[in-house]
Design a protein around this motif. Structure first.
Motif, PDB file in Angstrom:
ATOM      1  N   ASP A  92       9.425  82.194  33.187  1.00  0.00           N
ATOM      2  CA  ASP A  92      10.017  82.825  34.547  1.00  0.00           C
ATOM      3  C   ASP A  92       8.855  84.078  34.886  1.00  0.00           C
ATOM      4  OD1 ASP A  92      11.852  80.870  34.829  1.00  0.00           O
ATOM      5  OD2 ASP A  92      13.329  82.050  33.772  1.00  0.00           O
ATOM      6  N   GLN A  93       8.574  85.230  33.598  1.00  0.00           N
ATOM      7  CA  GLN A  93       8.007  86.226  33.788  1.00  0.00           C
ATOM      8  C   GLN A  93       6.427  86.321  33.803  1.00  0.00           C
ATOM      9  OE1 GLN A  93       9.979  88.336  35.263  1.00  0.00           O
ATOM     10  NE2 GLN A  93      12.065  87.745  34.659  1.00  0.00           N
ATOM     11  N   PHE A  94       6.029  85.237  33.322  1.00  0.00           N
ATOM     12  CA  PHE A  94       4.573  85.464  32.983  1.00  0.00           C
ATOM     13  C   PHE A  94       3.872  83.905  33.504  1.00  0.00           C
ATOM     14  CE2 PHE A  94       6.438  87.919  29.829  1.00  0.00           C
ATOM     15  CZ  PHE A  94       5.614  89.219  29.888  1.00  0.00           C
ATOM     16  N   ASN A  95       2.646  84.048  33.841  1.00  0.00           N
ATOM     17  CA  ASN A  95       1.771  82.918  34.147  1.00  0.00           C
ATOM     18  C   ASN A  95       1.015  82.435  32.830  1.00  0.00           C
ATOM     19  OD1 ASN A  95       0.008  80.891  35.390  1.00  0.00           O
ATOM     20  ND2 ASN A  95      -1.566  82.357  35.758  1.00  0.00           N
ATOM     21  N   ILE A  96       1.753  81.271  32.149  1.00  0.00           N
ATOM     22  CA  ILE A  96       1.323  80.743  30.875  1.00  0.00           C
ATOM     23  C   ILE A  96       0.339  79.567  31.284  1.00  0.00           C
ATOM     24  CG2 ILE A  96       2.295  79.754  28.796  1.00  0.00           C
ATOM     25  CD1 ILE A  96       3.557  82.198  29.540  1.00  0.00           C
ATOM     26  N   ALA A  97      -0.735  79.553  30.694  1.00  0.00           N
ATOM     27  CA  ALA A  97      -1.711  78.734  30.783  1.00  0.00           C
ATOM     28  C   ALA A  97      -1.233  77.266  30.429  1.00  0.00           C
ATOM     29  CB  ALA A  97      -3.132  78.966  30.094  1.00  0.00           C
ATOM     30  N   GLY A  98      -1.761  76.353  30.968  1.00  0.00           N
ATOM     31  CA  GLY A  98      -1.238  74.872  30.495  1.00  0.00           C
ATOM     32  C   GLY A  98      -1.605  74.454  29.201  1.00  0.00           C
ATOM     33  N   ASP A  99      -2.821  74.798  29.012  1.00  0.00           N
ATOM     34  CA  ASP A  99      -3.278  74.469  27.511  1.00  0.00           C
ATOM     35  C   ASP A  99      -3.068  75.613  26.515  1.00  0.00           C
ATOM     36  OD1 ASP A  99      -5.061  76.437  28.570  1.00  0.00           O
ATOM     37  OD2 ASP A  99      -7.071  75.428  27.817  1.00  0.00           O
ATOM     38  N   ALA A 100      -2.023  76.757  26.817  1.00  0.00           N
ATOM     39  CA  ALA A 100      -1.842  77.533  26.019  1.00  0.00           C
ATOM     40  C   ALA A 100      -1.554  77.442  24.444  1.00  0.00           C
ATOM     41  CB  ALA A 100      -0.733  78.737  26.379  1.00  0.00           C
ATOM     42  N   GLU A 101      -2.115  77.914  23.516  1.00  0.00           N
ATOM     43  CA  GLU A 101      -1.669  77.465  22.057  1.00  0.00           C
ATOM     44  C   GLU A 101      -0.459  78.568  21.604  1.00  0.00           C
ATOM     45  OE1 GLU A 101      -4.563  78.333  18.615  1.00  0.00           O
ATOM     46  OE2 GLU A 101      -3.404  80.098  18.593  1.00  0.00           O
ATOM     47  N   ILE A 102       0.491  77.623  21.323  1.00  0.00           N
ATOM     48  CA  ILE A 102       1.793  77.958  20.803  1.00  0.00           C
ATOM     49  C   ILE A 102       2.141  77.994  19.575  1.00  0.00           C
ATOM     50  CG2 ILE A 102       4.424  77.974  21.619  1.00  0.00           C
ATOM     51  CD1 ILE A 102       3.394  77.434  24.310  1.00  0.00           C
ATOM     52  N   THR A 103       1.878  79.086  18.760  1.00  0.00           N
ATOM     53  CA  THR A 103       2.062  79.091  17.309  1.00  0.00           C
ATOM     54  C   THR A 103       3.615  79.221  16.826  1.00  0.00           C
ATOM     55  OG1 THR A 103      -0.130  79.345  16.944  1.00  0.00           O
ATOM     56  CG2 THR A 103       1.175  79.711  15.068  1.00  0.00           C
ATOM     57  N   LEU A 104       4.141  78.580  15.905  1.00  0.00           N
ATOM     58  CA  LEU A 104       5.424  79.217  15.376  1.00  0.00           C
ATOM     59  C   LEU A 104       5.118  79.248  13.500  1.00  0.00           C
ATOM     60  CD1 LEU A 104       9.025  78.777  16.382  1.00  0.00           C
ATOM     61  CD2 LEU A 104       8.596  77.875  14.041  1.00  0.00           C
ATOM     62  N   GLU A 105       5.627  80.286  12.982  1.00  0.00           N
ATOM     63  CA  GLU A 105       5.497  80.440  11.610  1.00  0.00           C
ATOM     64  C   GLU A 105       6.733  79.706  11.136  1.00  0.00           C
ATOM     65  OE1 GLU A 105       5.085  84.105  10.643  1.00  0.00           O
ATOM     66  OE2 GLU A 105       2.995  84.648  11.078  1.00  0.00           O
ATOM     67  N   ALA A 106       6.647  79.017   9.966  1.00  0.00           N
ATOM     68  CA  ALA A 106       7.914  78.346   9.254  1.00  0.00           C
ATOM     69  C   ALA A 106       7.522  78.428   7.902  1.00  0.00           C
ATOM     70  CB  ALA A 106       7.856  76.795   9.846  1.00  0.00           C
ATOM     71  N   ASN A 107       8.984  78.322   7.219  1.00  0.00           N
ATOM     72  CA  ASN A 107       8.758  78.168   5.655  1.00  0.00           C
ATOM     73  C   ASN A 107       9.110  76.701   5.353  1.00  0.00           C
ATOM     74  OD1 ASN A 107       8.471  80.937   5.201  1.00  0.00           O
ATOM     75  ND2 ASN A 107      10.488  81.323   4.893  1.00  0.00           N
ATOM     76  N   PRO A 108       8.516  76.335   4.275  1.00  0.00           N
ATOM     77  CA  PRO A 108       8.601  74.999   3.813  1.00  0.00           C
ATOM     78  C   PRO A 108      10.165  74.378   3.667  1.00  0.00           C
ATOM     79  CG  PRO A 108       6.835  75.916   2.565  1.00  0.00           C
ATOM     80  CD  PRO A 108       7.492  77.066   3.358  1.00  0.00           C
ATOM     81  N   ASP A 109      10.846  75.321   3.127  1.00  0.00           N
ATOM     82  CA  ASP A 109      12.366  74.737   3.095  1.00  0.00           C
ATOM     83  C   ASP A 109      12.962  74.795   4.287  1.00  0.00           C
ATOM     84  OD1 ASP A 109      11.505  77.683   2.674  1.00  0.00           O
ATOM     85  OD2 ASP A 109      13.626  78.223   2.301  1.00  0.00           O
TER      86      ASP A 109
END
Length: 374
Positions: free
Chosen positions: A79-96
């Motif tokens: 809603d607030q930003f122009n996000i590129a269609g091919d933007a890299e979107i990373t999320l950190e996660a723990n194995p458990d």
């Protein structure tokens, strides 16, 4: 190119070595998401309308957020930003946190890259670090994600852990290679002030890291990853072609980014801003927005020093033409003089007007950069 970093401060427990802002509780998660939506609206103009090419959820433990909360955050960002269609979107996660239900939820969000905080494939190391997963859980998490179609994976490993012998460190790297993962971030264990690790070491309850072991592990790391066909594109980062972290590369290239959440940093080319590392103060940001962060406007010296420090860490090196163009004759003459000794000592090399760390020089990257600071 611009990016957004979102700091999720919740953890199940604090790792002994961690000095990032986090709380070992999930009590405030619903309140957190609602305030993050407010901050997104308040900060919508910070990047001056630049297209957003990368979004990174770090922490803390972003994998503790429910799908519903993540979807609200993505809706607000779009809603607030122009996000590129091919933007890299990373999320950190723990194995458990990784299971079929979690994966089903994350597939409903536009996350296209996951970074797993594995740290070691040996349980003794994980216990030393106070990690809550096991080595088996780490391997199973990677395989499950791959089976469910997640190919763009990165993992973190830590070397220099007391008791981690060279052959065990090699085994860590062999397991990484056998799992066919595209990206590795490998960090030397450092003892930061006021962490649980620093206190335990001071009290004699835990062994401190050894500089000798750390150097040995780093040399093994460089050689192993080169033979395995990975590109050492930044001091701590190795990837197959096409799988560099675009978000971290943005930092190293001096790009602009907005940090959201408590303790998150922002940079717009003129000033650096950082949110206070306090949930209480961050929760008050909608009423006292200008008091919830601190800010400094960077001098030419500071901007030059940052460019030298970040560019030298990368495969692309420090460009003397950029120094000349962005900072002027004084800085170009200074760095040209300062680099001579390090070239003579085999720490630096030059090619086509760029300065690069040699393999030997990468062991002393911070000191070499500091020697060229203005």
């Amino acid at each position: 190119m611009a990016g957004i970093y979102i700091h999720i401060p919740f953890c199940k427990a604090k790792c002994h070595y961690c000095n990032f802002f986090s709380v070992a509780s999930v009590r405030y998660k619903p309140q957190f998401v609602n305030h993050l939506l407010k901050e997104i609206a308040l900060q919508k103009d910070y990047l001056g309308g630049h297209t957003i090419n990368t979004i990174y959820f770090g922490g803390g433990t972003p994998s503790l957020l429910e799908t519903e909360g993540l979807k609200k955050i993505f809706d607000a960002l779009h809603d607030q930003f122009n996000i590129a269609g091919d933007a890299e979107i990373t999320l950190e996660a723990n194995p458990d946190d990784i299971n079929i239900q979690w994966i089903a939820g994350i597939k409903k969000c536009p996350v296209n890259r996951l970074s797993l905080g594995i740290q070691s494939f040996f349980d003794a190391d994980l216990q030393y670090l106070n990690r809550k997963h096991t080595a088996l859980q780490a391997k199973n998490a990677v395989k499950l994600l791959q089976d469910q179609g997640f190919g763009n994976l990165s993992i973190d490993l830590i070397y220099g852990i007391p008791g981690l012998k060279d052959k065990q460190w090699v085994k860590n790297l062999e397991i990484f290679r056998s799992l066919n993962i595209a990206h590795l971030s490998a960090y030397a264990l450092t003892v930061e002030e006021k962490t649980a690790l620093s206190i335990l070491i001071r009290k004699g309850k835990m062994a401190p890291p050894s500089d000798e072991d750390t150097v040995s592990h780093f040399k093994i790391l460089q050689e192993f990853m080169e033979v395995a066909g990975y590109i050492h594109y930044e001091i701590s980062s190795f990837a197959r072609e096409g799988f560099y972290s675009r978000h971290n590369s943005l930092y190293w290239a001096g790009g602009h980014y907005l940090g959201l959440g408590p303790s998150a940093h922002s940079y717009n080319g003129i000033s650096r801003r950082w949110n206070k590392a306090s949930l209480k103060e961050w929760f008050a940001l909608d009423r006292y927005f200008s008091e919830s962060y601190e800010e400094e406007f960077l001098s030419v010296d500071q901007r030059y020093n940052e460019y030298v420090m970040t560019s030298l860490r990368t495969i692309w090196g420090c460009d003397l033409k950029v120094v000349q163009h962005e900072f002027g004759d004084k800085y170009h003459a200074y760095i040209s003089k300062q680099m001579i000794r390090h070239i003579r000592d085999g720490m630096l090399t030059t090619d086509r007007g760029r300065i690069f760390l040699t393999r030997k020089g990468k062991l002393f990257a911070d000191g070499i950069a500091a020697d060229m600071f203005m």
